[in-house]
Design an enzyme around this catalytic site. Structure first.
Site, mmCIF file in Angstrom:
data_model
loop_
_atom_site.group_PDB
_atom_site.id
_atom_site.type_symbol
_atom_site.label_atom_id
_atom_site.label_comp_id
_atom_site.label_asym_id
_atom_site.label_seq_id
_atom_site.Cartn_x
_atom_site.Cartn_y
_atom_site.Cartn_z
ATOM 1 N N ASP A 160 15.621 77.752 16.355
ATOM 2 C CA ASP A 160 15.162 79.066 15.597
ATOM 3 C C ASP A 160 16.236 79.160 14.219
ATOM 4 O O ASP A 160 16.986 80.273 14.306
ATOM 5 C CB ASP A 160 15.514 80.035 16.510
ATOM 6 C CG ASP A 160 15.001 81.530 16.090
ATOM 7 O OD1 ASP A 160 14.262 81.597 14.960
ATOM 8 O OD2 ASP A 160 15.246 82.429 16.655
ATOM 9 N N GLY A 204 18.025 88.553 19.383
ATOM 10 C CA GLY A 204 16.800 88.475 20.062
ATOM 11 C C GLY A 204 16.971 88.761 21.494
ATOM 12 O O GLY A 204 15.885 89.423 21.739
ATOM 13 N N ILE A 261 26.628 97.123 16.714
ATOM 14 C CA ILE A 261 26.586 96.854 15.110
ATOM 15 C C ILE A 261 25.253 96.055 15.038
ATOM 16 O O ILE A 261 24.827 95.871 13.887
ATOM 17 C CB ILE A 261 27.659 96.069 14.769
ATOM 18 C CG1 ILE A 261 27.945 94.808 15.477
ATOM 19 C CG2 ILE A 261 28.861 96.840 14.590
ATOM 20 C CD1 ILE A 261 28.937 93.782 15.147
ATOM 21 N N GLY A 262 24.432 95.885 15.971
ATOM 22 C CA GLY A 262 23.135 95.135 15.655
ATOM 23 C C GLY A 262 22.309 94.935 16.937
ATOM 24 O O GLY A 262 23.062 94.821 18.167
ATOM 25 N N THR A 263 21.361 94.167 16.815
ATOM 26 C CA THR A 263 20.644 93.824 17.766
ATOM 27 C C THR A 263 20.002 92.210 17.557
ATOM 28 O O THR A 263 19.438 92.025 16.409
ATOM 29 C CB THR A 263 19.306 94.573 18.279
ATOM 30 O OG1 THR A 263 19.779 96.093 18.231
ATOM 31 C CG2 THR A 263 18.631 94.371 19.572
ATOM 32 N N LYS A 306 28.071 90.116 22.682
ATOM 33 C CA LYS A 306 26.653 90.112 22.596
ATOM 34 C C LYS A 306 26.212 90.495 24.030
ATOM 35 O O LYS A 306 26.694 89.689 25.042
ATOM 36 C CB LYS A 306 25.918 89.041 22.290
ATOM 37 C CG LYS A 306 24.348 88.960 22.299
ATOM 38 C CD LYS A 306 23.828 88.151 21.284
ATOM 39 C CE LYS A 306 22.936 87.098 22.091
ATOM 40 N NZ LYS A 306 22.511 86.082 21.178
ATOM 41 N N VAL A 322 24.562 93.777 19.680
ATOM 42 C CA VAL A 322 25.882 93.036 19.410
ATOM 43 C C VAL A 322 26.999 94.215 19.160
ATOM 44 O O VAL A 322 26.459 95.132 18.599
ATOM 45 C CB VAL A 322 25.842 92.330 18.449
ATOM 46 C CG1 VAL A 322 27.173 91.667 17.674
ATOM 47 C CG2 VAL A 322 24.757 91.161 18.639
ATOM 48 N N GLY A 359 19.754 90.845 22.809
ATOM 49 C CA GLY A 359 20.704 91.756 23.322
ATOM 50 C C GLY A 359 21.434 92.654 22.094
ATOM 51 O O GLY A 359 20.976 92.225 20.894
#
Ligand SMILES: *[C@@H]1O[C@H](CO)[C@@H](O)[C@H](O)[C@H]1NC(C)=O
Ligand SMILES: *[C@@H]1O[C@H](CO)[C@@H](O)[C@H](O)[C@H]1NC(C)=O
Ligand SMILES: *[C@@H]1O[C@H](CO)[C@@H](O)[C@H](O)[C@H]1NC(C)=O
Ligand SMILES: *[C@@H]1O[C@H](CO)[C@@H](O)[C@H](O)[C@H]1NC(C)=O
Ligand SMILES: *[C@@H]1O[C@H](CO)[C@@H](O)[C@H](O)[C@H]1NC(C)=O
Ligand SMILES: *[C@@H]1O[C@H](CO)[C@@H](O)[C@H](O)[C@H]1NC(C)=O
Ligand SMILES: *[C@@H]1O[C@H](CO)[C@@H](O)[C@H](O)[C@H]1NC(C)=O
Ligand SMILES: *[C@@H]1O[C@H](CO)[C@@H](O)[C@H](O)[C@H]1NC(C)=O
Ligand SMILES: *[C@@H]1O[C@H](CO)[C@@H](O)[C@H](O)[C@H]1NC(C)=O
Ligand SMILES: *[C@@H]1O[C@H](CO)[C@@H](O)[C@H](O)[C@H]1NC(C)=O
Length: 855
Positions: free
Chosen positions: A681, A563, A559-561, A581, A567, A565
């Site tokens: 961050d 910083g 479902i996404g990336t 992750k 997800v 790895g």
């Protein structure tokens, strides 16, 4: 006549362009619901992540980390003649970068990093002559650097790292004379560094490390790179000696040449010219000769690593001048003579490793007076004398911080100091084997550390029937249950070897953080021998369930990336949905990413706060690196604010709650955790929302425990646009940089977009009376409820204090939280009368700076 017609023709052409752009955006399907509202030709300019010029033509498409899972070729590049910035980083884009990208002739900024792009980098990139920043790092691109790249003469930043680029580094790169930062690391380049690269006299950062097929001598021309601040040539096949001209680069602050086994030569006295050096890593180079005493003139040095060379002679006593040195490793060399007593002057030292040399004499008493010392390895030398008895007392004074002590394979005599017994759980690990110790060994020590830590001392006695042969028992305070005795403790050095953080995989010790609520830990050594750990989770969760729920991490579940790895979303047999992750393929092999991943697991396993993302467990093994989190349905604040529908759903009350929640999370990290944690961050990308739009802070990949790092120096981490301005000129980390980022996030939340423009006009014209109501997110009706108005005004005022350029003038997160509490009682004026310049605290009234003590 002609004059009258021309504008009409232009307008017609413009609207045709706009129509084409709208259609091209629609076709991607990346804007979901908002596409349905595309009733007229300029409506798309309002979509999230889109910026248009006055003529309604798209100039920026910014969709980083927005869970886009598509082939890049569905994007019609030729439809956007006016595009200046394109950011599709941190998504799940796959396939090749299409040749058509060459049509974006006005592009200045292209970020496709952290996707799954593969194949070739198209040579049509050479068309993009306006490009200043090009980042395709962290993909699977496996071509040569294409011809035509030399035409990108405006490039300032070029990042091709973490791909599979091959062939030689083209000499034409030397024509990119404006380059400030060039990152070619972690690829498969071969051959030598082309000499033309040393014409790039503006380069401040050059990373070529981890290209094992590169080699050859480092040429003397390296001395031309006068602006270099960071140079990394490690993990490659370079040979020969370090060229003397390198020592002309007096602005160098970090120099890494380690792990080039074919190099040799010796370290000349000119090393003393590199006065700005903070970190010097020359491990594993086959260096011979003695350590020049000029090295001891590098008084900014925080980390000096010269292990696994052939360095001989004695350690210069001037080493005591390196007052802020935290890490010193000269292990596995041919050092002789005594340990200079001046080493005891290094009051910031955390890790001292002189193992496997031929050092003789006794252990200087002063070493044990260093309060920050955590790791001391003097094993495999010829040390004599006894273990200083005051040793234990001093450790005791330093309040229970871990010490790993290895004095094995020496000729130490006398008894094991009785103070060791008092230390109990305070010692991390100890190895006194193979010495000439004598007397009675306390049972407690045998039970705690295992008898093998004391073997080879013929005259050291302990009652083996009393002590038994039980495996080591850990102290009560450790949240981890001891697993397999075989790999008892594993330590990872986190953060450039400067910050030292103990991490235990199967048992061992974890730094005790006071804010950590004790939680049940289940340790499973599953049949693959993988390390899988789950805690604080209602219901059972097994390794097999996770593999099954994601079909062994099939991309369909991705479902996404983030910083570091990808997800994945996994529905477990219990019905519970979790997020996983997992490190990218190449990242898993990279020690830096591995570190960051472990860092996150380590940090999150010790903290609990309702506004910090919950970690349920992790699997840390070469073949299965993943973290298991609470699933946050609604994704990041960044994406929500850029979606029309979702932004409206996030009303003023929810936004204020979000701000308070994040303030509370940061205050907890800075003040309730002992040692304190700095997130480093904080950005709208790293704030995730659940189905109720409640916020949690996530992504602890760069977070740090401040305590073990007494010089507070670090590599820069964070997200551009959120980083405190002082990080541009100092590498010192304080909690005040989180405070700045928090301020930016608050303004972004209230304004509905990143406050960059506002901040720059505000800093140039601080007295301009801009009304707050004109800045607030116009997609929501202005707040009317007096309580909400009060909170919005207060949040703005606090945020303005937080983004003060001077870190000392920023409030602490604790003060921010307190102000929200007190603010409930403050009266407020009607919103339409409030100007932002009246909200800034005058300097004399600004909150006092609370000094932050670093232990
Ligand atoms: C087109 O849509 C935009 C944004 O929704 C709106 O501001 C504008 O008034 C619309 N124009 C026309 C001609 O309807
Ligand atoms: C590159 O630019 C040239 C001239 O501007 C143009 O003809 C060509 O189509 C462009 N290439 C691509 C791939 O768009
Ligand atoms: C690079 O620029 C030169 C000169 O403008 C031009 O002849 C050449 O075709 C360009 N190369 C590419 C690959 O665009
Ligand atoms: C360098 O890499 C290229 C492309 O992978 C290959 O063709 C070439 O043989 C390599 N050269 C050397 C010296 O290994
Ligand atoms: C070295 O750093 C100093 C201070 O930052 C700067 O003024 C100077 O220009 C730098 N030298 C070079 C050659 O870049
Ligand atoms: C650079 O270093 C070389 C060799 O150490 C030396 O001969 C030369 O004078 C230096 N150049 C400058 C500009 O300092
Ligand atoms: C000390 O350095 C040696 C040589 O690099 C290394 O093998 C050893 O593991 C280090 N000791 C510790 C405690 O890190
Ligand atoms: C450094 O250490 C030496 C030997 O222990 C001691 O005599 C000296 O006073 C110390 N110097 C400083 C500046 O602390
Ligand atoms: C201590 O050092 C010796 C030799 O350098 C090494 O074999 C041993 O494993 C080390 N002990 C521990 C506990 O790391
Ligand atoms: C680290 O930072 C704190 C405050 O942020 C400061 O008091 C301390 O002196 C710093 N330590 C060093 C060694 O600079």
């Amino acid at each position: 006549m002609i004059l009258a017609i021309a504008p009409v023709a232009v307008a017609a052409k413009e609207s045709a362009v706009n129509l084409l752009e709208a259609e091209a955006l629609l076709k991607t399907g990346w804007w979901g619901d908002s596409s349905a509202t595309a009733t007229n030709i300029s409506a798309h300019c309002q979509w999230s992540g889109i910026v248009c010029n006055d003529a309604g033509s798209v100039t920026e498409i910014l969709l980083p980390n927005c869970r886009i899972y598509d082939e890049l070729k569905i994007f019609s590049f030729s439809s956007f003649p006016n595009l200046v910035r394109l950011d599709l980083s941190r998504n799940e884009l796959y396939g090749a970068i299409p040749h058509q990208i060459g049509a974006l002739s006005k592009l200045t900024y292209l970020d496709l990093s952290s996707n799954r792009l593969e194949g070739e980098l198209p040579s049509s990139l050479g068309n993009l002559t306006q490009l200043a920043q090009l980042d395709v790092s962290l993909n699977w691109i496996d071509s040569l650097i294409p011809p035509g790249i030399e035409n990108l003469t405006n490039l300032v930043t070029l990042d091709l790292s973490q791909n599979s680029f091959g062939g030689p580094i083209p000499s034409t790169l030397g024509q990119l004379s404006n380059l400030d930062s060039l990152d070619l690391s972690n690829n498969h380049f071969n051959g030598t560094i082309p000499l033309t690269l040393f014409n790039l006299t503006n380069l401040s950062r050059l990373y070529i490390h981890s290209n094992p097929s590169m080699g050859g001598f480092l040429p003397k021309e390296i001395g031309n790179l006068k602006s270099l601040i960071q140079l990394d040539l490690s993990y490659s096949g370079f040979s020969g000696s370090i060229p003397p001209t390198l020592f002309n680069l007096t602005n160098l602050s970090r120099l890494y040449i380690h792990s080039n086994p074919a190099m040799g030569g010796f370290l000349p006295k000119e090393i003393g010219n590199l006065k700005s050096l903070v970190e010097l890593d020359i491990n594993g180079l086959n260096l011979s000769g003695a350590l020049p005493s000029a090295l001891c003139r590098l008084t900014k040095l925080a980390s000096l690593s010269g292990a696994e060379n052939q360095i001989y002679g004695s350690i210069p006593s001037e080493i005591g001048n390196l007052k802020i040195l935290e890490y010193l490793n000269l292990g596995s060399n041919r050092l002789i003579g005594q340990i200079p007593p001046t080493l005891g002057n290094l009051s910031a030292l955390v890790n001292l490793n002189l193992s496997s040399n031929q050092i003789s004499g006794s252990i200087p008493l002063g070493l044990f007076d260093i309060p920050s010392l955590r790791f001391l390895d003097l094993s495999s030398n010829q040390l004599t004398g006894s273990i200083p008895t005051q040793f234990g007392d001093d450790i005791f004074k330093s309040e229970g911080h871990l010490l790993t002590l290895n004095l094995s394979h020496n000729i130490l005599s006398g008894t094991v100091p009785s103070s060791f017994m008092l230390l109990g759980e305070l010692l991390g690990d100890i190895d006194l084997s193979y010495n000439a110790l004598e007397g009675e060994l306390p049972c407690k020590l045998v039970i705690q550390f295992g008898s093998e830590r004391f073997v080879g001392n013929p005259h050291l006695r302990h009652d083996s029937t009393l002590c038994g042969v039980s495996p080591p028992v850990m102290g009560n305070h450790t949240p981890v249950i001891v697993g397999n005795h075989r790999h008892r403790t594993l330590y990872y050095i986190i953060g450039l070897g400067v910050t030292l953080l103990v991490f235990a995989i199967t048992g061992g010790l974890v730094i005790y953080i006071r804010c950590f609520k004790k939680v049940k830990v289940e340790l499973m050594d599953n049949k693959h021998g993988d390390i899988f750990r789950i805690w604080n989770y209602d219901g059972h969760m097994a390794y097999e369930d996770i593999i099954k729920a994601t079909n062994d991490f099939d991309v369909c579940y991705c479902i996404g990336t983030g910083g570091y790895g990808s997800v994945y979303r996994a529905r477990l047999p219990s019905g519970k949905v979790v997020a996983l992750k997992k490190l990218h393929r190449l990242e898993g092999e990279n020690p830096n990413f591995d570190k960051s991943f472990r860092n996150e697991a380590d940090m999150l396993s010790k903290i609990r706060h309702r506004n910090i993302v919950k970690l349920f467990g992790f699997c840390l093994h070469k073949r299965c690196m993943f973290l298991i989190y609470e699933y946050m349905d609604r994704g990041s604040l960044f994406c929500i604010l850029r979606d029309e529908t979702e932004a409206v759903e996030l009303d003023w009350i929810k936004r204020v709650n979000l701000i308070k929640g994040i303030a509370s999370a940061l205050s907890y990290l800075h003040y309730d955790c002992d040692p304190p944690i700095i997130h480093r961050d904080v950005s709208s990308n790293n704030i995730l929302l659940n189905s109720q739009l409640e916020a949690t802070l996530s992504d602890f990949g760069t977070a740090r425990i401040l305590e073990l790092d007494s010089s507070n120096q670090t590599v820069i981490a964070g997200t551009f646009g959120y980083m405190a301005p002082e990080l541009a000129y100092t590498m010192v980390v304080t909690e005040k940089s989180d405070v700045y980022s928090f301020g930016v996030v608050v303004l972004e939340t209230l304004f509905g977009k990143h406050p960059q423009d506002f901040l720059s006009s505000f800093s140039s014209q601080p007295n301009e009376p801009i009304l707050l109501k004109d800045l607030l997110d116009a997609r929501l009706p202005p707040p009317t409820n007096p309580l909400v108005v009060r909170n919005v005004v207060l949040a703005t005022a606090l945020a303005l204090d937080c983004v003060n350029a001077n870190p000392k003038c920023r409030p602490t997160m604790q003060q921010v939280v307190n102000r929200f509490e007190e603010g409930r009682r403050e009266p407020t004026r009607p919103l339409h009368t409030i100007a932002v310049n009246q909200l800034v605290s005058p300097p004399e009234l600004s909150l006092p700076d609370q000094t932050y003590t670093v232990v």
